[in-house]
Design a protein around this motif. Structure first.
Motif, short mmCIF file in Angstrom:
data_model
loop_
_atom_site.label_atom_id
_atom_site.label_comp_id
_atom_site.label_asym_id
_atom_site.label_seq_id
_atom_site.Cartn_x
_atom_site.Cartn_y
_atom_site.Cartn_z
N LEU A 39 0.82 -1.22 0.00
CA LEU A 39 0.00 0.00 0.00
C LEU A 39 0.85 1.26 0.00
O LEU A 39 0.57 2.22 -0.72
CB LEU A 39 -0.94 0.00 1.20
CG LEU A 39 -2.12 -0.97 1.13
CD1 LEU A 39 -2.87 -0.99 2.45
CD2 LEU A 39 -3.05 -0.59 -0.01
N VAL A 40 1.91 1.27 0.80
CA VAL A 40 2.78 2.45 0.86
C VAL A 40 3.49 2.65 -0.48
O VAL A 40 3.58 3.78 -0.98
CB VAL A 40 3.77 2.33 2.03
CG1 VAL A 40 4.85 3.38 1.97
CG2 VAL A 40 3.02 2.43 3.35
N TYR A 98 1.84 6.38 -6.98
CA TYR A 98 0.74 7.25 -7.40
C TYR A 98 1.13 8.72 -7.25
O TYR A 98 0.92 9.52 -8.15
CB TYR A 98 -0.51 6.93 -6.58
CG TYR A 98 -1.68 7.81 -6.90
CD1 TYR A 98 -2.40 7.63 -8.08
CD2 TYR A 98 -2.06 8.83 -6.03
CE1 TYR A 98 -3.48 8.45 -8.38
CE2 TYR A 98 -3.13 9.65 -6.33
CZ TYR A 98 -3.83 9.46 -7.51
OH TYR A 98 -4.88 10.27 -7.81
N LEU A 99 1.72 9.06 -6.08
CA LEU A 99 2.17 10.44 -5.89
C LEU A 99 3.28 10.81 -6.85
O LEU A 99 3.38 11.96 -7.30
CB LEU A 99 2.63 10.65 -4.44
CG LEU A 99 1.55 10.76 -3.38
CD1 LEU A 99 2.19 10.86 -2.00
CD2 LEU A 99 0.67 11.95 -3.64
N GLY A 127 2.46 1.64 -3.37
CA GLY A 127 1.44 2.09 -4.31
C GLY A 127 1.15 3.57 -4.15
O GLY A 127 1.01 4.30 -5.14
N LEU A 128 1.07 4.04 -2.90
CA LEU A 128 0.85 5.46 -2.64
C LEU A 128 2.00 6.30 -3.19
O LEU A 128 1.78 7.33 -3.82
CB LEU A 128 0.68 5.70 -1.14
CG LEU A 128 0.52 7.15 -0.71
CD1 LEU A 128 -0.84 7.68 -1.15
CD2 LEU A 128 0.68 7.30 0.78
N PHE A 129 3.23 5.84 -2.96
CA PHE A 129 4.38 6.60 -3.46
C PHE A 129 4.43 6.60 -4.99
O PHE A 129 4.77 7.62 -5.61
CB PHE A 129 5.69 6.05 -2.88
CG PHE A 129 6.01 6.60 -1.52
CD1 PHE A 129 6.22 7.95 -1.32
CD2 PHE A 129 6.10 5.75 -0.43
CE1 PHE A 129 6.49 8.45 -0.06
CE2 PHE A 129 6.39 6.24 0.83
CZ PHE A 129 6.59 7.59 1.01
N TRP A 177 6.05 14.25 -4.08
CA TRP A 177 6.61 12.96 -3.69
C TRP A 177 8.02 13.14 -3.13
O TRP A 177 8.38 12.55 -2.11
CB TRP A 177 6.63 12.02 -4.89
CG TRP A 177 7.16 10.67 -4.59
CD1 TRP A 177 6.51 9.67 -3.94
CD2 TRP A 177 8.44 10.17 -4.90
NE1 TRP A 177 7.31 8.58 -3.84
CE2 TRP A 177 8.52 8.86 -4.42
CE3 TRP A 177 9.56 10.71 -5.56
CZ2 TRP A 177 9.65 8.06 -4.57
CZ3 TRP A 177 10.68 9.91 -5.69
CH2 TRP A 177 10.72 8.61 -5.20
#
Length: 163
Positions: free
Chosen positions: A26-27, A33-34, A29-31, A42
């Motif tokens: 999840l982390v 995406y950002l 994926g978040l990075f 980012w």
């Protein structure tokens, strides 16, 4: 065989490992995406997270070699601070603190060392001097009565005595 794998996955270690892997995915994926949406945001978030982790490591009271190791790990982008957050700080539970307090208050031996040293001081000053110098080298050592020791100059003489 499949049942054992499922049982291993559902054990507390397998469950913890799967939750940590999910959290890492999840982390990341978040990075990612950002990174695509706002690259500068980012980079700022990455630098802020690394700096906050470095400050936390430097201000923490731990062995210097542990600090250096965690600081080296922190410089790995994204993964380093996350590893420190997951594994870097080990806090004791209330139950563990109670157990340690209970162990600290227990007395494992009879403390008559002071009386024995005083008696030895009155009877044999030379032996008392030797005991005093030995005790100054090791603060955990004690003096006991009704004990005996014998010096062997070689292993052969000790072996003969043991036989």
């Amino acid at each position: 065989m499949k049942y054992r794998k499922f049982q291993l996955l559902m054990s507390k270690y397998g469950f913890s490992l799967s939750i940590m892997l999910l959290e890492l995915c999840l982390v990341f994926g978040l990075f990612l995406y950002l990174g695509r949406m706002a690259p500068i945001l980012w980079v700022i978030l990455l630098i802020f997270m690394s700096m906050a982790t470095i400050v936390a490591i430097v201000n923490r009271s731990m062995a210097p070699e542990s600090k250096v190791m965690w600081l080296v790990v922190t410089f790995v982008p994204v993964i380093g601070p996350l590893l420190y957050l997951m594994f870097g700080e080990r806090r004791l539970s209330k139950k563990e603190i109670k157990q340690l307090d209970k162990l600290g208050s227990m007395h494992f031996r009879e403390d008559n060392s002071k009386a024995l040293r005083q008696k030895l001081k009155e009877e044999d000053k030379a032996a008392y001097g030797v005991i005093k110098s030995l005790l100054s080298m090791d603060s955990n050592a004690d003096v006991y009565n009704r004990t005996d020791s014998q010096f062997f100059s070689s292993g052969e003489s000790m072996w003969q005595y043991m036989l």
